[in-house]
Design a protein around this motif. Sequence first.
Motif, PDB file in Angstrom:
ATOM      1  N   LEU A   2      36.395  28.973  48.377  1.00  0.00           N
ATOM      2  CA  LEU A   2      37.699  29.594  48.593  1.00  0.00           C
ATOM      3  C   LEU A   2      37.825  30.872  47.776  1.00  0.00           C
ATOM      4  O   LEU A   2      38.434  31.848  48.227  1.00  0.00           O
ATOM      5  CB  LEU A   2      38.810  28.608  48.222  1.00  0.00           C
ATOM      6  CG  LEU A   2      40.230  29.023  48.571  1.00  0.00           C
ATOM      7  CD1 LEU A   2      40.368  29.211  50.070  1.00  0.00           C
ATOM      8  CD2 LEU A   2      41.210  27.978  48.080  1.00  0.00           C
ATOM      9  N   GLY A   3      37.217  30.897  46.610  1.00  0.00           N
ATOM     10  CA  GLY A   3      37.228  32.091  45.785  1.00  0.00           C
ATOM     11  C   GLY A   3      36.520  33.257  46.451  1.00  0.00           C
ATOM     12  O   GLY A   3      36.950  34.409  46.339  1.00  0.00           O
ATOM     13  N   VAL A   4      35.423  32.962  47.148  1.00  0.00           N
ATOM     14  CA  VAL A   4      34.697  34.015  47.860  1.00  0.00           C
ATOM     15  C   VAL A   4      35.549  34.559  48.996  1.00  0.00           C
ATOM     16  O   VAL A   4      35.582  35.765  49.238  1.00  0.00           O
ATOM     17  CB  VAL A   4      33.347  33.480  48.388  1.00  0.00           C
ATOM     18  CG1 VAL A   4      32.659  34.510  49.246  1.00  0.00           C
ATOM     19  CG2 VAL A   4      32.458  33.061  47.246  1.00  0.00           C
ATOM     20  N   ALA A   5      36.278  33.680  49.668  1.00  0.00           N
ATOM     21  CA  ALA A   5      37.145  34.126  50.762  1.00  0.00           C
ATOM     22  C   ALA A   5      38.249  35.043  50.234  1.00  0.00           C
ATOM     23  O   ALA A   5      38.555  36.079  50.845  1.00  0.00           O
ATOM     24  CB  ALA A   5      37.752  32.926  51.477  1.00  0.00           C
ATOM     25  N   PHE A   6      38.837  34.692  49.101  1.00  0.00           N
ATOM     26  CA  PHE A   6      39.857  35.554  48.517  1.00  0.00           C
ATOM     27  C   PHE A   6      39.263  36.887  48.060  1.00  0.00           C
ATOM     28  O   PHE A   6      39.887  37.929  48.195  1.00  0.00           O
ATOM     29  CB  PHE A   6      40.547  34.861  47.341  1.00  0.00           C
ATOM     30  CG  PHE A   6      41.587  33.872  47.768  1.00  0.00           C
ATOM     31  CD1 PHE A   6      42.632  34.240  48.602  1.00  0.00           C
ATOM     32  CD2 PHE A   6      41.532  32.565  47.329  1.00  0.00           C
ATOM     33  CE1 PHE A   6      43.584  33.335  48.996  1.00  0.00           C
ATOM     34  CE2 PHE A   6      42.485  31.644  47.719  1.00  0.00           C
ATOM     35  CZ  PHE A   6      43.521  32.027  48.562  1.00  0.00           C
ATOM     36  N   ARG A   7      38.047  36.833  47.532  1.00  0.00           N
ATOM     37  CA  ARG A   7      37.412  38.075  47.095  1.00  0.00           C
ATOM     38  C   ARG A   7      37.127  38.983  48.278  1.00  0.00           C
ATOM     39  O   ARG A   7      37.338  40.189  48.209  1.00  0.00           O
ATOM     40  CB  ARG A   7      36.112  37.758  46.350  1.00  0.00           C
ATOM     41  CG  ARG A   7      35.418  39.014  45.891  1.00  0.00           C
ATOM     42  CD  ARG A   7      34.179  38.757  45.111  1.00  0.00           C
ATOM     43  NE  ARG A   7      33.542  40.032  44.796  1.00  0.00           N
ATOM     44  CZ  ARG A   7      32.321  40.144  44.342  1.00  0.00           C
ATOM     45  NH1 ARG A   7      31.607  39.075  44.119  1.00  0.00           N
ATOM     46  NH2 ARG A   7      31.817  41.325  44.092  1.00  0.00           N
TER      47      ARG A   7
END
Length: 93
Positions: A2-7
Amino acid sequence: MLGVAFRVGAELVAAMVVGVGGGLVIDRWLGTSPWGLIVMFVLGSAAAMLNVYRAVNGMGYAVGYRRPDTGANSGGGTNSTPNKDEGEGNRGH
């Protein structure tokens, strides 16, 4: 994940905001109404795609690590596995 998606989303938005904002500033400063916006939009889009590619391509790697070298000169160094004839099992046989 999910962090990669936000990034990825933040990279896209940030590059587009900078590109469009820069285009609007250039248009006001030089009086080239839609052209600065168009050029900077395209450059911002390209920068966004490059940043997303770099973010996604680096997934799975810890900070500071590189991919292993797969070239012909790899294999040397202190962490290399000994060759078949360099092992301890082949002493004079």
